[in-house]
Design an enzyme around this catalytic site. Structure first.
Site, mmCIF file in Angstrom:
data_model
loop_
_atom_site.group_PDB
_atom_site.id
_atom_site.type_symbol
_atom_site.label_atom_id
_atom_site.label_comp_id
_atom_site.label_asym_id
_atom_site.label_seq_id
_atom_site.Cartn_x
_atom_site.Cartn_y
_atom_site.Cartn_z
ATOM 1 C CG ASP A 280 -5.264 -0.064 1.160
ATOM 2 O OD1 ASP A 280 -4.824 1.060 0.682
ATOM 3 O OD2 ASP A 280 -5.117 -0.096 1.942
ATOM 4 C CD1 TRP A 281 -0.183 2.217 -3.276
ATOM 5 C CD2 TRP A 281 -1.089 3.734 -3.067
ATOM 6 N NE1 TRP A 281 0.503 2.470 -3.733
ATOM 7 C CE2 TRP A 281 0.386 3.967 -3.932
ATOM 8 C CE3 TRP A 281 -1.678 4.646 -2.422
ATOM 9 C CZ2 TRP A 281 0.808 4.810 -4.072
ATOM 10 C CZ3 TRP A 281 -0.638 5.912 -3.203
ATOM 11 C CH2 TRP A 281 0.259 5.882 -4.058
#
Ligand code: BGC
Length: 735
Positions: A280-281
């Site tokens: 994820d980011w």
């Protein structure tokens, strides 16, 4: 043209027609330097920053592409924009490996469908698959290859803002929806020019954040993890999902982006997943604040060795992976394996054959907002609406009403029906409730619109005008709820009442004694006790997308008889959370006559609206529940039959639900678990026999040794209209 021919020659050299994809990957891998390999595992965002502490490289994106140092972009879309970057990869980088472009297409690209939580309330996996298929068609036409969806996190806590992105609290329904979306996005063949690769996220347990606070710690048992939270991911993998996204949270001290157990042992070894995992980011970078990595280099090592193949925006792989491999700190095999997985998906998508296949501006123009897609958004929207209350059959409304007051901060909002994660959704495309009613009723009915108050804030200035409008009208449609940004990532709430002065506003309008229909727009269950006790009709309309107002008007006026059912429990008060239907019995189940049992002394245990609940304009009666036999062995099955009768005046659809309870096991089992359902259409007076088949598979669970088995013993079967209103029968499993 010349360049394309050179390119073609290059790939015909490395990937002769008769080679398998694996052999083609081997040929490409054998040509790659370590830096180029790392490049395939690096993903950056085009022109969009969340404000998190990511370490971006100094070089600009185009230079990185030409150096083969980036394998993917997110937030870059549009036939022209993707073509421009792809051309750099193909004309300037040494190995000419195509880029893969991803975006959060969560419920549409430009033609926005209802939010996923709303779509799940249709209980129609086929419809949800069609929605995903059309979303894919629109996205692919705009140069995208990949959506970061479906979000398959089970959520039992409505304080968590991201509950809106998933399919609710149930692992069985969640698994069907996960499968439907994967099939819809990916189509029959990934190489088709309207298929995009799906990404099941967030792997895993992200929805179980303590206190419902986004990104917070998760601490659940392996049993609950496997039975509840992992089920939809497993379903997505079985459906052939190409990618997964890691999650931000830890479980039991292990941040999931560093969990070898999850990303390798479970995902690859147990489930046989062959695609790739993107972080994820900045979730690899966040291994530092989590406290398991001292610096970004350690974080990179943890991430890749656990099984995160692509680094979204942390620059951990970009800055450290090559060096770690060169110094022998990470085995080249680990690096090769991750690169192999990324290349495999690029091959499956057909990008090596035609890297520009999605970069067609003419097709893009024809596809965006085309009538087939827009019509489908309305169809899905009306089927996502849940009728929560309809006292004295106030609904459906007659079309000959002379004056309607349409009130509330969401009645004419062009923005909020888009919901969170609306990609390129534009307010100008949205039909509001006011507009939808005008479309439906033409000039025959006078519609007075007053905002009354804002979603948030304390101003009551608009009350008097709205009250006056209500007084002058025959009926009031009152649109209240949350603004679209309130139920989203990083939007956890500690209160679940209507924000601002909205409830006070509803009470003021109620005093006019006019008939009121409350239309709720929100992304999570809300605590609406007063409204549910006092207002005669309530429609849960979630965020329905661009055709929101038309769909709501269809339901209000009976052109569509609502058939949606809740996929999340509505609590009475926040203090009951987590509250979900498939809970355990406890050693002291609540008993009103016994003080020392499990309950709140200041509130009843039951929810405001249970899982599976939703009314229709007609009524349904259940009768004659019967089992084909009351004993079965593991190779047999039992057919459950029930009669469902439409006992009302309107044609309508009913979601007939089947739950099972295992009475005694080697471990405790939930009071009931959804195991099957069917949506049936019945004419007034019609009775249909609805069948379900129970096989051993439906009786399995993780036993005391975490083996997935069935155990002989007694079971209860429940069939009915929601998780509380059920007929019962019993059977035994024999071995
Ligand atoms: C979210 C993901 C999303 C990613 C890329 C993150 O903040 O958690 O769900 O896919 O951003 O936009």
């Amino acid at each position: 043209m010349k360049k394309i021919i050179i390119l073609f020659l290059f790939y015909s050299f490395t990937s002769a027609q008769n080679k398998t994809v694996e052999e083609k990957i081997d040929s490409v891998l054998s040509l790659m330097t370590i830096d180029e390999k790392v490049g395939q595992l690096v993903q950056y965002s085009g022109g969009w920053d969340t404000g998190t502490q990511t370490v971006r490289p100094n070089e600009d994106h185009e230079k990185l592409i030409s150096q083969g140092k980036v394998g993917s972009f997110l937030n870059v879309f549009g036939a022209e924009a993707t073509k421009r970057l792809q051309k750099i990869a193909l004309e300037q980088s040494r190995l000419k490996i195509p880029l893969i472009f991803g975006l959060d297409v969560i419920h549409g690209f430009r033609s926005i469908f209802p939010v996923p939580l709303a779509e799940s309330c249709t209980w129609e996996p086929d419809l949800v698959e069609r929605s995903a298929r059309l979303q894919a068609t629109e996205s692919a036409s705009t140069g995208l290859h990949w959506t970061f969806n479906p979000m398959v996190d089970i959520a039992r806590d409505p304080r968590w803002g991201r509950i809106v992105e998933g399919s609710g609290e149930d692992p069985y329904l969640g698994s069907l929806m996960a499968r439907a979306r994967v099939k819809g996005y990916q189509g029959n063949n990934l190489a088709d020019n309207n298929s995009i690769i799906a990404c099941a996220k967030h792997f895993a347990g992200y929805g179980a954040a303590e206190g419902g606070r986004d990104y917070n710690t998760v601490d659940i048992s392996e049993r609950t993890f496997r039975e509840i939270y992992l089920k939809p991911f497993h379903a997505a993998v079985e459906a052939g999902v190409g990618t997964l996204m890691g999650s931000f949270n830890e479980i039991g001290g292990i941040p999931q982006s560093a969990s070898h157990f999850l990303l390798t042992d479970v995902l690859r070894k147990e489930w046989g997943f062959k695609g790739f995992v993107v972080s994820d980011w900045n979730s690899i970078g966040e291994l530092i604040p989590h406290g398991v990595a001292k610096n970004l280099e350690e974080a990179a090592k943890l991430g890749i060795e656990a099984g995160i193949d692509m680094d979204m925006e942390a620059s951990a792989y970009y800055n450290h992976l090559a060096d770690l491999v060169n110094r022998g700190k990470i085995s080249i095999d680990v690096l090769n394996e991750s690169v192999r997985r990324v290349l495999r998906i690029k091959f499956y998508l057909g990008l090596f054959d035609d890297p520009f296949k999605y970069c067609n501006a003419d097709l893009e123009k024809k596809t965006i907002l085309n009538s087939e897609i827009v019509n489908a958004t309305r169809e899905v929207a009306k089927r996502s609406i849940v009728l929560l209350k309809n006292e004295n059959q106030l609904l459906p409304l007659k079309k000959n009403i002379s004056k309607i007051a349409v009130l509330g901060p969401l009645a004419n909002s062009k923005d909020d029906p888009l919901g969170p994660w609306a990609a390129q959704g534009k307010p100008e495309d949205v039909i509001t409730v006011v507009e939808g009613l005008k479309n439906k009723l033409g000039n025959k009915t006078e519609i007075i619109y007053e905002e009354g108050c804002k979603v948030d804030g304390n101003s009551r200035e608009g009350f008097p005008k709205a009250i006056q409008a209500a007084k002058e009208s025959d009926i009031v449609i009152l649109c209240v709820g949350e603004s679209r940004g309130m139920s989203a990532e990083a939007r956890s709430r500690a209160y679940l009442d209507l924000p601002g002065v909205q409830e006070e506003f509803v009470k003021e309008i109620y005093k006019t004694r006019k008939p009121i229909v409350v239309v709720l727009m929100n992304g999570r269950p809300l605590t609406i006790n007063w409204i549910s006790q006092n207002v005669p009709a309530i429609l849960e309309a979630w965020y329905l997308g661009i055709q929101s107002g038309n769909a709501i008007a269809d339901v209000l006026f009976g052109d569509y008889n609502p058939s949606g059912k809740l996929t999340t429990t509505f609590p009475r008060y926040v203090g009951q959370i987590p509250i979900y239907y498939n809970h355990k019995m406890t050693g002291r189940p609540h008993d009103k006559s016994n003080f020392y049992t499990s309950y709140y002394f200041d509130l009843e245990n039951t929810p405001l609206y249970p899982f599976g609940f939703g009314l229709s304009y007609t009524s349904f009666k259940y009768s004659n529940l019967s089992l084909s036999q009351n004993k079965m062995n593991i190779n047999e099955s039992i057919t459950v039959t029930v009669n469902v009768t439409n006992s009302g005046k309107y044609e309508g659809e009913e979601v007939v639900q089947l739950y099972i309870r295992d009475l005694v096991g080697s471990v405790t089992r939930p009071v009931k678990e959804l195991k099957d359902f069917k949506k049936v259409l019945l004419k007034p007076g019609e009775t249909k026999k609805v069948d379900f088949i129970i096989t051993e598979e439906k009786l399995k669970f993780y036993d005391v040794n975490m083996n997935y088995v069935s155990e002989p013993g007694d079971f209860k079967v429940f069939v009915g209209t929601n998780s509380e209103d059920l007929l019962e029968a019993s059977f035994a499993l024999e071995k």
